[in-house]
Design an enzyme around this catalytic site. Structure first.
Site, PDB file in Angstrom:
ATOM      1  N   LYS A 107       5.292  -2.883   0.550  1.00  0.00           N
ATOM      2  CA  LYS A 107       4.469  -2.908  -0.663  1.00  0.00           C
ATOM      3  C   LYS A 107       3.576  -4.143  -0.691  1.00  0.00           C
ATOM      4  CE  LYS A 107       5.341  -4.829  -4.444  1.00  0.00           C
ATOM      5  NZ  LYS A 107       5.940  -5.369  -5.685  1.00  0.00           N
TER       6      LYS A 107
ATOM      7  N   ASP B 158       4.525   0.445  -6.130  1.00  0.00           N
ATOM      8  CA  ASP B 158       5.486  -0.327  -6.916  1.00  0.00           C
ATOM      9  C   ASP B 158       6.196   0.612  -7.873  1.00  0.00           C
ATOM     10  OD1 ASP B 158       3.676   0.252  -8.908  1.00  0.00           O
ATOM     11  OD2 ASP B 158       3.263  -1.835  -9.442  1.00  0.00           O
TER      12      ASP B 158
END
Length: 215
Positions: A122, A140
């Site tokens: 991420k 996320d």
């Protein structure tokens, strides 16, 4: 509701129209500051991270400066971000690698970013997308939740959702769509009490009916 390709295209169109002017919530001036901010953002609000980095970057805004600051001082600077000891350890190790292997610069390479301590998929995607303007989608908690609720990209893991979004969204919109989904998750499609009655996507969302209040 069966979410067809046409419905997904409409979802993307609406998201783009509603959130077209949104920008990253984190405040940064270059890829290094962005990298540090994203590392600090784990289990911490962007608002708190911005307060912390504003203070930190006044004292140390380069890998070399953070190394000179030292671990104990860094821990004190980022203490209010949560998990500060582990974050400080990772930041120090990352700064050491940046200085030794990359001349103090953040590499614009997804694989090399993931090799840095404290940097997962991420974070690497955020840095590539926001810091280097490369097409990427960072998943996320907001992106994961909204994507699954819309069935825009359903999946049990962030990677599965990322791969689904890459198929559903045109590549030239990946980076922008990442922000659209985040802001929608923050403002409307909240974890516990999504505001379906105010949602511009309610008519094309297969789960909106589940959250409607009873008459």
């Amino acid at each position: 509701m069966r979410v067809t390709k046409k419905i997904k295209e409409e979802q993307i169109r609406i998201l783009g129209e509603v959130y077209k002017d949104t920008k990253p919530a984190l405040i940064f001036r270059n890829p290094f500051e962005l990298l540090i901010a994203v590392i600090l953002s784990a289990q911490c609000t962007d608002k708190r991270v911005n307060v912390t980095t504003a203070r930190l970057f006044q004292k140390a805004a380069t890998p070399e400066a953070i190394l000179s600051l030292g671990l104990a001082a860094l821990e004190e600077e980022i203490r209010d971000c949560g998990l500060f000891r582990n974050k400080a350890k990772n930041i120090m190790a990352t700064c050491q690698i940046l200085c030794e292997q990359y001349g103090g610069e953040v590499p614009a390479d997804f694989a090399k970013l993931q090799e840095l301590p404290g940097v997962g998929r991420k974070t690497a995607n955020v840095v590539m997308s926001v810091g280097f303007n490369a097409p990427a989608i960072a998943v996320d908690t907001h992106v994961f939740r909204v994507s699954n609720r819309l069935k825009l990209a359903a999946g049990d893991t962030p990677l599965a959702v990322e791969q689904g979004l890459m198929k559903a969204i045109p590549k030239d919109k990946w980076s922008a769509a990442h922000h659209w989904l985040i802001w929608h998750g923050r403002n409307i499609c909240k974890a516990r009490k999504p505001l379906c009655g105010k949602c511009p996507l309610a008519d094309v969302c297969p789960t909106a009916i589940d959250f409607q209040p009873s008459p």
